[in-house]
Design a protein around this motif. Structure first.
Motif, PDB file in Angstrom:
ATOM      1  N   ILE A 284       0.837  -1.195   0.000  1.00 11.79           N
ATOM      2  CA  ILE A 284       0.000   0.000   0.000  1.00 11.79           C
ATOM      3  C   ILE A 284       0.881   1.257   0.000  1.00 11.79           C
ATOM      4  O   ILE A 284       2.010   1.229   0.483  1.00 11.79           O
ATOM      5  CB  ILE A 284      -1.005   0.033   1.185  1.00 11.79           C
ATOM      6  N   PRO A 285       0.348   2.350  -0.560  1.00 10.71           N
ATOM      7  CA  PRO A 285       1.156   3.564  -0.683  1.00 10.71           C
ATOM      8  C   PRO A 285       1.761   4.077   0.632  1.00 10.71           C
ATOM      9  O   PRO A 285       2.849   4.634   0.627  1.00 10.71           O
ATOM     10  CB  PRO A 285       0.165   4.587  -1.256  1.00 10.71           C
ATOM     11  N   ILE A 286       1.078   3.879   1.754  1.00 12.87           N
ATOM     12  CA  ILE A 286       1.623   4.402   3.014  1.00 12.87           C
ATOM     13  C   ILE A 286       2.575   3.418   3.693  1.00 12.87           C
ATOM     14  O   ILE A 286       3.064   3.683   4.791  1.00 12.87           O
ATOM     15  CB  ILE A 286       0.498   4.784   4.023  1.00 12.87           C
TER      16      ILE A 286
ATOM     17  N   ILE B 263      -4.117  -2.508  -7.065  1.00  7.88           N
ATOM     18  CA  ILE B 263      -4.925  -1.296  -7.252  1.00  7.88           C
ATOM     19  C   ILE B 263      -5.386  -1.217  -8.707  1.00  7.88           C
ATOM     20  O   ILE B 263      -4.572  -1.331  -9.629  1.00  7.88           O
ATOM     21  CB  ILE B 263      -4.100  -0.037  -6.894  1.00  7.88           C
TER      22      ILE B 263
ATOM     23  N   SER C  46     -11.087   4.249  -8.304  1.00  2.37           N
ATOM     24  CA  SER C  46     -10.085   3.253  -7.910  1.00  2.37           C
ATOM     25  C   SER C  46     -10.694   2.179  -7.034  1.00  2.37           C
ATOM     26  O   SER C  46     -11.508   2.473  -6.165  1.00  2.37           O
ATOM     27  CB  SER C  46      -8.965   3.897  -7.096  1.00  2.37           C
TER      28      SER C  46
ATOM     29  N   HIS D 169      -9.351  -1.235  -4.657  1.00  3.00           N
ATOM     30  CA  HIS D 169      -8.165  -1.816  -4.048  1.00  3.00           C
ATOM     31  C   HIS D 169      -8.489  -3.241  -3.656  1.00  3.00           C
ATOM     32  O   HIS D 169      -9.329  -3.468  -2.785  1.00  3.00           O
ATOM     33  CB  HIS D 169      -7.785  -0.974  -2.815  1.00  3.00           C
TER      34      HIS D 169
ATOM     35  N   MET E 215      -2.785  -5.325   7.737  1.00  5.79           N
ATOM     36  CA  MET E 215      -2.642  -3.948   7.260  1.00  5.79           C
ATOM     37  C   MET E 215      -2.541  -3.040   8.464  1.00  5.79           C
ATOM     38  O   MET E 215      -3.297  -3.185   9.422  1.00  5.79           O
ATOM     39  CB  MET E 215      -3.815  -3.550   6.370  1.00  5.79           C
TER      40      MET E 215
ATOM     41  N   THR F 102      -6.522   5.741   8.191  1.00  4.69           N
ATOM     42  CA  THR F 102      -7.861   6.153   7.752  1.00  4.69           C
ATOM     43  C   THR F 102      -7.831   6.164   6.232  1.00  4.69           C
ATOM     44  O   THR F 102      -6.773   6.328   5.627  1.00  4.69           O
ATOM     45  CB  THR F 102      -8.217   7.565   8.259  1.00  4.69           C
ATOM     46  N   ASP F 103      -8.988   5.995   5.610  1.00  2.00           N
ATOM     47  CA  ASP F 103      -9.063   6.112   4.152  1.00  2.00           C
ATOM     48  C   ASP F 103      -9.255   7.597   3.842  1.00  2.00           C
ATOM     49  O   ASP F 103      -9.834   8.327   4.631  1.00  2.00           O
ATOM     50  CB  ASP F 103     -10.235   5.291   3.603  1.00  2.00           C
ATOM     51  N   SER F 104      -8.788   8.033   2.671  1.00  2.00           N
ATOM     52  CA  SER F 104      -8.831   9.474   2.470  1.00  2.00           C
ATOM     53  C   SER F 104     -10.024   9.995   1.668  1.00  2.00           C
ATOM     54  O   SER F 104     -10.234  11.188   1.608  1.00  2.00           O
ATOM     55  CB  SER F 104      -7.511   9.972   1.887  1.00  2.00           C
ATOM     56  N   GLY F 105     -10.840   9.117   1.074  1.00  4.27           N
ATOM     57  CA  GLY F 105     -11.978   9.599   0.281  1.00  4.27           C
ATOM     58  C   GLY F 105     -13.170  10.019   1.138  1.00  4.27           C
ATOM     59  O   GLY F 105     -13.044  10.232   2.345  1.00  4.27           O
TER      60      GLY F 105
ATOM     61  N   PHE G  69     -13.415   3.198  -3.457  1.00  2.00           N
ATOM     62  CA  PHE G  69     -13.215   4.488  -2.791  1.00  2.00           C
ATOM     63  C   PHE G  69     -14.024   5.592  -3.464  1.00  2.00           C
ATOM     64  O   PHE G  69     -13.739   5.951  -4.601  1.00  2.00           O
ATOM     65  CB  PHE G  69     -11.728   4.846  -2.806  1.00  2.00           C
TER      66      PHE G  69
ATOM     67  N   LEU H  37      -4.246  12.888  -0.780  1.00  2.00           N
ATOM     68  CA  LEU H  37      -3.551  11.599  -0.884  1.00  2.00           C
ATOM     69  C   LEU H  37      -2.027  11.800  -0.863  1.00  2.00           C
ATOM     70  O   LEU H  37      -1.298  11.046  -0.220  1.00  2.00           O
ATOM     71  CB  LEU H  37      -4.008  10.858  -2.145  1.00  2.00           C
TER      72      LEU H  37
ATOM     73  N   LYS I 122      -1.072  12.402   2.594  1.00  2.00           N
ATOM     74  CA  LYS I 122      -1.136  11.165   3.364  1.00  2.00           C
ATOM     75  C   LYS I 122       0.101  10.308   3.132  1.00  2.00           C
ATOM     76  O   LYS I 122       0.655   9.724   4.059  1.00  2.00           O
ATOM     77  CB  LYS I 122      -2.384  10.413   2.942  1.00  2.00           C
TER      78      LYS I 122
HETATM   79  C1  LIG Z   1      -7.489   4.888  -4.501  1.00  2.00           C
HETATM   80  C2  LIG Z   1      -6.673   4.835  -3.503  1.00  2.00           C
HETATM   81  C3  LIG Z   1      -7.040   5.081  -2.076  1.00  2.00           C
HETATM   82  C4  LIG Z   1      -5.822   4.613  -1.322  1.00  2.00           C
HETATM   83  C5  LIG Z   1      -4.710   4.969  -2.293  1.00  2.00           C
HETATM   84  C6  LIG Z   1      -5.270   4.451  -3.616  1.00  2.00           C
HETATM   85  C7  LIG Z   1      -5.265   2.932  -3.629  1.00  2.00           C
HETATM   86  C8  LIG Z   1      -5.248   2.285  -2.288  1.00  2.00           C
HETATM   87  C9  LIG Z   1      -5.873   3.078  -1.134  1.00  2.00           C
HETATM   88  C10 LIG Z   1      -5.130   2.870   0.180  1.00  2.00           C
HETATM   89  C11 LIG Z   1      -5.475   1.554   0.886  1.00  2.00           C
HETATM   90  C12 LIG Z   1      -4.714   1.495   2.216  1.00  2.00           C
HETATM   91  C13 LIG Z   1      -4.692   2.804   2.975  1.00  2.00           C
HETATM   92  C14 LIG Z   1      -4.435   4.002   2.056  1.00  2.00           C
HETATM   93  C15 LIG Z   1      -4.301   5.270   2.858  1.00  2.00           C
HETATM   94  C16 LIG Z   1      -3.253   3.680   1.183  1.00  2.00           C
HETATM   95  O1  LIG Z   1      -2.091   3.876   1.439  1.00  2.00           O
HETATM   96  O2  LIG Z   1      -3.720   3.036   0.068  1.00  2.00           O
HETATM   97  C17 LIG Z   1      -5.550   4.030   1.031  1.00  2.00           C
HETATM   98  C18 LIG Z   1      -5.591   5.218   0.065  1.00  2.00           C
HETATM   99  C19 LIG Z   1      -6.657   6.244   0.420  1.00  2.00           C
HETATM  100  O3  LIG Z   1      -7.622   5.975   1.086  1.00  2.00           O
HETATM  101  O4  LIG Z   1      -6.511   7.376  -0.021  1.00  2.00           O
END
Ligand SMILES: C=C1C[C@]23C[C@H]1CC[C@H]2[C@@]12CCC[C@@](C)(C(=O)O1)[C@H]2[C@@H]3C(=O)O
Ligand SMILES: O=C(O)CCC(=O)C(=O)O
Ligand SMILES: [Fe+2]
Length: 347
Positions: A106-108, A122, A187, A189, A205, A209-212, A286, A319, A322
């Motif tokens: 995951i991105p974070i 993704i 998107s 996931h 995991m 928090t989710d960002s949407g 999302f 994002l 984040k």
């Molecule tokens: C469409 C999205 C939304 C992402 C990024 C991208 C694909 C995966 C989602 C997540 C999933 C895991 C936590 C998060 C914070 C992450 O790192 O990847 C999420 C992020 C978000 O909720 O913004």
């Protein structure tokens, strides 16, 4: 770039995946109980109940959503096939950057001290290009299932948004001016958490928090999702396991809904733990605004006694923050009592 070894055929937990000594972590809390709201979409008191659930929990389950179990079974089986492919096949569609489409972590994940017991994939927009690489001879069934699922979920997403915006006091006309992203660009996931011989030492995991606006989550019936519940009458701050109920979706409130509601609706922190015996599969969808739309606290909620708590932000901006700041992302757009942005160096 991969953030973790890709096959989980370990006899014991490698140090890279062993979280057991890390419980000094800021999100450490005991596991406890609490009842996550279950909301019937046909309930005559839907608006009131959904408002309460968003405020109190930031997570709820929905029933009577009208989505056929058949399409959910198909999604589950396509996901199973995807993650069961050999590592070399999956690496053909590996992500090439932090938050683009493809296979990987995951991105974070760089914010965590250990690797997660997880493989992610993704999908952004059409799954076609990747599916052709994964299944050169038969990519059409994967694509058809994803497209059908997206269509069904997008209309469910709209119903949920509509109910939540009504619960915030908006009227129909105002709601029509709150767009969400076109389903062709949205998107998804897909997640797989393989069974683990020593589940207490790993994390599927890490907390986030989710960002949407909100996330609609399908799961294959293996539990693992936990939400961080704030102190209440039942007990202190604790992790509460989200029950798995066949054919019900989990809805999470994300950062943008928290911003839109000027802090009223709870962007719930959640994490995933892993099973000893079963692979967990999940798929998050999302819901967000179109890329260029600035989200800001609803003017209805702002008055002489209450100023906006956040400044306007688009989802790509949030994002990016984040990925850079992890759990401090919202602080970068927070406005204090005197109307100052606390940290505007991050935008
Ligand atoms: C469409 C999205 C939304 C992402 C990024 C991208 C694909 C995966 C989602 C997540 C999933 C895991 C936590 C998060 C914070 C992450 O790192 O990847 C999420 C992020 C978000 O909720 O913004
Ligand atoms: O697998 C799950 O239950 C949750 C996944 C999740 O939180 C995410 O993809 O953002
Ligand atoms: Fe999440």
């Amino acid at each position: 770039m991969m953030h973790h070894p890709q096959n989980f055929q370990f006899d014991s937990i490698p140090d890279s995946h062993d979280w057991s000594d890390l419980y000094y972590h800021p999100f450490a809390a005991p596991v406890g109980s609490g009842s996550i709201p279950v909301i019937d979409l046909n309930d005559p008191k839907l608006i009131e109940k959904i408002g309460m659930a968003c405020k109190e929990w930031g997570v709820f389950l929905i029933s009577n959503h009208g989505i056929e179990p058949e399409i959910l079974n198909q999604l589950g089986s396509q996901m199973h096939q995807l993650f069961a492919l050999p590592v070399e096949a999956k690496l053909k569609v590996a992500k090439t950057d932090g938050y683009g489409a493809g296979y990987g972590g995951i991105p974070i994940s760089p914010h965590f001290p250990k690797y997660m017991w997880h493989e992610g994939y993704i999908i952004t927009g059409s799954p076609l290009d990747h599916a052709q690489k994964l299944w050169p001879d038969d990519y059409s069934s994967f694509c058809a299932v994803i497209e059908e699922y997206k269509k069904a979920i997008n209309s469910l997403g709209w119903r949920l948004m509509h109910a939540i915006l009504l619960s915030l006091g908006m009227n129909e006309e105002e709601i029509n001016h709150t767009p969400i992203e076109d389903s062709s660009k949205i998107s998804m996931h897909l997640n797989s958490y393989p069974a683990c011989p020593d589940p207490d030492r790993v994390l599927g995991m890490g907390p986030h928090t989710d960002s949407g606006f909100l996330t609609i989550l399908y799961t294959n019936g293996v539990s693992g999702l936990q939400v961080l519940r704030h102190k209440d009458d039942v007990g202190p701050e604790r992790w509460v396991t989200v029950p798995v109920i066949p054919n019900k979706f989990v809805i999470n409130i994300g950062d943008l809904m928290h911003v839109l509601s000027n802090g009223r609706y709870h962007n719930v922190v959640h994490r995933v733990i892993v099973s000893r015996t079963n692979q967990r599969l999940s798929a998050g969808y999302f819901l967000r605004p179109p890329v260029d739309v600035k989200v800001e606290p609803l003017s209805k909620l702002i008055g002489p006694k209450e100023g906006p708590v956040y400044k306007p932000v688009t989802w790509p901006e949030l994002l990016r923050m984040k990925c850079m700041l992890y759990d401090k992302a919202l602080q970068a757009i927070k406005i204090d009592d005197l109307g100052r942005v606390l940290d505007d160096t991050k935008l």
